[in-house]
Write a protein that holds these residues in place. Structure first.
Motif, PDB file in Angstrom:
ATOM      1  N   ILE A  32      38.939  39.820  38.821  1.00  0.00           N
ATOM      2  CA  ILE A  32      38.413  40.137  37.491  1.00  0.00           C
ATOM      3  C   ILE A  32      38.023  41.612  37.404  1.00  0.00           C
ATOM      4  O   ILE A  32      38.354  42.296  36.418  1.00  0.00           O
ATOM      5  CB  ILE A  32      37.214  39.224  37.169  1.00  0.00           C
ATOM      6  CG1 ILE A  32      37.695  37.787  36.951  1.00  0.00           C
ATOM      7  CG2 ILE A  32      36.459  39.725  35.937  1.00  0.00           C
ATOM      8  CD1 ILE A  32      36.579  36.767  36.868  1.00  0.00           C
ATOM      9  N   LYS A  33      37.346  42.103  38.426  1.00  0.00           N
ATOM     10  CA  LYS A  33      36.934  43.508  38.415  1.00  0.00           C
ATOM     11  C   LYS A  33      38.127  44.453  38.439  1.00  0.00           C
ATOM     12  O   LYS A  33      38.066  45.556  37.903  1.00  0.00           O
ATOM     13  CB  LYS A  33      36.017  43.785  39.616  1.00  0.00           C
ATOM     14  CG  LYS A  33      34.648  43.148  39.500  1.00  0.00           C
ATOM     15  CD  LYS A  33      33.811  43.392  40.748  1.00  0.00           C
ATOM     16  CE  LYS A  33      32.452  42.714  40.647  1.00  0.00           C
ATOM     17  NZ  LYS A  33      31.655  42.902  41.886  1.00  0.00           N
ATOM     18  N   GLY A  61      44.901  36.229  34.880  1.00  0.00           N
ATOM     19  CA  GLY A  61      43.990  37.149  34.204  1.00  0.00           C
ATOM     20  C   GLY A  61      44.716  38.052  33.228  1.00  0.00           C
ATOM     21  O   GLY A  61      44.231  38.303  32.112  1.00  0.00           O
ATOM     22  N   ARG A  91      35.480  41.128  30.973  1.00  0.00           N
ATOM     23  CA  ARG A  91      35.136  40.521  32.261  1.00  0.00           C
ATOM     24  C   ARG A  91      34.399  39.202  32.067  1.00  0.00           C
ATOM     25  O   ARG A  91      34.624  38.230  32.797  1.00  0.00           O
ATOM     26  CB  ARG A  91      34.280  41.480  33.093  1.00  0.00           C
ATOM     27  CG  ARG A  91      35.075  42.633  33.701  1.00  0.00           C
ATOM     28  CD  ARG A  91      34.210  43.519  34.586  1.00  0.00           C
ATOM     29  NE  ARG A  91      35.006  44.537  35.266  1.00  0.00           N
ATOM     30  CZ  ARG A  91      34.516  45.437  36.101  1.00  0.00           C
ATOM     31  NH1 ARG A  91      33.216  45.446  36.379  1.00  0.00           N
ATOM     32  NH2 ARG A  91      35.309  46.327  36.679  1.00  0.00           N
ATOM     33  N   LEU A 128      37.002  36.614  31.104  1.00  0.00           N
ATOM     34  CA  LEU A 128      37.777  36.189  32.270  1.00  0.00           C
ATOM     35  C   LEU A 128      36.939  35.315  33.202  1.00  0.00           C
ATOM     36  O   LEU A 128      37.422  34.306  33.722  1.00  0.00           O
ATOM     37  CB  LEU A 128      38.295  37.411  33.034  1.00  0.00           C
ATOM     38  CG  LEU A 128      39.385  38.240  32.353  1.00  0.00           C
ATOM     39  CD1 LEU A 128      39.697  39.482  33.175  1.00  0.00           C
ATOM     40  CD2 LEU A 128      40.646  37.421  32.149  1.00  0.00           C
ATOM     41  N   THR A 129      35.678  35.703  33.378  1.00  0.00           N
ATOM     42  CA  THR A 129      34.795  34.924  34.250  1.00  0.00           C
ATOM     43  C   THR A 129      34.598  33.509  33.713  1.00  0.00           C
ATOM     44  O   THR A 129      34.667  32.527  34.456  1.00  0.00           O
ATOM     45  CB  THR A 129      33.431  35.619  34.393  1.00  0.00           C
ATOM     46  OG1 THR A 129      33.612  36.912  34.974  1.00  0.00           O
ATOM     47  CG2 THR A 129      32.493  34.805  35.289  1.00  0.00           C
ATOM     48  N   THR A 188      37.961  35.505  43.119  1.00  0.00           N
ATOM     49  CA  THR A 188      38.012  35.486  41.652  1.00  0.00           C
ATOM     50  C   THR A 188      37.321  36.709  41.070  1.00  0.00           C
ATOM     51  O   THR A 188      37.841  37.359  40.151  1.00  0.00           O
ATOM     52  CB  THR A 188      37.364  34.200  41.104  1.00  0.00           C
ATOM     53  OG1 THR A 188      37.975  33.063  41.712  1.00  0.00           O
ATOM     54  CG2 THR A 188      37.531  34.107  39.596  1.00  0.00           C
ATOM     55  N   ASN A 189      36.161  37.043  41.603  1.00  0.00           N
ATOM     56  CA  ASN A 189      35.434  38.209  41.089  1.00  0.00           C
ATOM     57  C   ASN A 189      36.159  39.511  41.397  1.00  0.00           C
ATOM     58  O   ASN A 189      36.162  40.434  40.582  1.00  0.00           O
ATOM     59  CB  ASN A 189      34.016  38.236  41.658  1.00  0.00           C
ATOM     60  CG  ASN A 189      33.055  37.385  40.855  1.00  0.00           C
ATOM     61  OD1 ASN A 189      32.650  37.759  39.759  1.00  0.00           O
ATOM     62  ND2 ASN A 189      32.719  36.222  41.366  1.00  0.00           N
TER      63      ASN A 189
END
Length: 402
Positions: free
Chosen positions: A358-359, A171, A368, A371-372, A354-355
């Motif tokens: 990202i957060k 990321g 975001r 990245l998602t 994964t979330n």
């Protein structure tokens, strides 16, 4: 213990997991923290049926699994699935690495039968673990029967933090390229400009099949109805195919979710829009942690050496083979390794970790989204390829070797 007290305790554990993940910026994933707390609870004062007692028996968890996986399908377009061929190759390479290293090295350390029992659960989920456990029991290998379950239960302890670490590196790399304007393509080779253009384009009606229906009739229950109908169609198809070929209904749920969204029967992230996503994730996570009740202290002491050794060798094999595949396919070693690691836990852990990462990396919504779009689809597809499909096939082959 009353139902509500059980529910409060379990929700407190989930909250503590979230709290630690937020405080550590996902370096310590919530799933890892929750697993440790559940294990401690089962070894002390938890009733063995605390999850069912709290109101989440297996039948409820199964229902949530169908709805959640179908909902995951709404995140992927048919074109996106075509773009994920590299992910499939990398995921298979990681599995090949586990098999090669464990059979090549592990056999001399732990014995052939131990390695045979270890590989399918290490690659996959509860189904493959149960197949190998029953096979070992029928072969008179009582300790290996327990080993198959425990390795499934414990493999995530290696997978969760490792995945968080490599995804954070991936990321940061993507963010640096994105912010400097160097990000021309994502990890699957799609132009970033195309992604940006798609997000800025005028929104098209999602429910093409219901375009003439007033929005006021698209209630939460109608969303649930359509989602359940697609899930049932996937289940029915799996049942009809059973005499000819064994196809997991969960795999079909993902596929049917993609198709239903493409034709305009489901909107994207329909479960979130129906206000049911959080409850569904809660139920499914509790069901997963319920499996930890099998791992007693006595069991752990008896098999800790082959357990730790098998997981370490498996992870090494995954890294080597995924690194090679990533080099050939021009996918970063971090993303390739993360995709391979999904074999250690699958859905919903791949989605949650994964979330979380990202957060933790950015507060900017566009970043975001970037990245998602780059990280979540490969992780989801990798998890389904390894855990849902390949592991069951391997179990069917390996159980015959006992």
């Amino acid at each position: 213990m009353s139902q509500l007290l059980a529910l409060v305790i379990l929700l407190l554990i989930l909250f503590i997991g979230d709290l630690v993940a937020v405080r550590t910026k996902a370096w310590v994933p919530s799933i890892f923290v929750c697993a440790v707390l559940f294990l401690a609870g089962y070894w002390t004062f938890f009733p063995q049926d605390i999850v069912a007692l709290a109101g989440v028996p297996p039948v409820v968890a199964t229902m949530m699994m169908y709805l959640l996986i179908t909902n995951m399908g709404t995140l992927l377009s048919i074109q996106e699935l075509k773009n994920q061929w590299k992910t499939i190759v990398i995921a298979l390479s990681g599995i090949l690495g586990i098999i090669a290293i464990l059979l090549g090295i592990g056999t001399f350390i732990f014995g052939f039968k131990t390695v045979v029992v270890a590989i399918p659960p290490l690659v996959g989920g509860v189904v493959s673990a149960l197949i190998m456990s029953e096979g070992a029991k029928e072969a008179g290998l009582a300790s290996l029967s327990v080993f198959a379950i425990v390795i499934y239960v414990m493999q995530g302890f290696a997978g969760y933090p490792l995945t968080s670490i490599v995804l954070k590196k991936e990321g940061k790399r993507l963010l640096q390229q994105y912010r400097s304007g160097q990000l021309a393509y994502n990890t699957q080779g799609r132009a970033a400009e195309e992604t940006a253009a798609a997000s800025e384009a005028a929104p098209k009606p999602e429910l093409k099949l219901f375009r003439n229906m007033p929005e006021k009739y698209n209630t939460d229950f109608f969303k649930f109805l359509r989602l359940a109908a697609v899930s049932y169609l996937a289940y029915l198809t799996s049942t009809l195919l059973a005499p000819v070929a064994s196809v997991s209904p969960f795999v079909l749920c993902l596929l049917f979710g993609v198709i239903a969204t493409s034709i305009g029967f489901l909107e994207k992230q329909v479960l979130q829009k129906a206000n049911g996503f959080g409850f569904a994730i809660m139920a499914l996570m509790l069901f997963i942690f319920d499996g930890l009740k099998q791992a007693t202290p006595g069991m752990m002491l008896e098999i800790i050496y082959p357990l730790a050794g098998s997981i370490i060798l498996g992870v090494i094999g995954m890294y080597i083979f995924s690194f090679i595949a990533g080099k050939i396919l021009k996918v970063s070693k971090e993303m390739a390794f993360a995709v391979s690691l999904t074999a250690l836990y699958g859905f919903p852990a791949d989605y949650i970790i994964t979330n979380e990462v990202i957060k933790s990396l950015t507060e900017d919504e566009k970043e975001r989204e970037m990245l998602t779009s780059n990280m979540l689809p490969p992780m989801l597809v990798g998890g389904f390829i390894t855990v849902t499909i390949v592991s069951v096939v391997l179990a069917g082959i390996f159980v015959g070797l006992l």
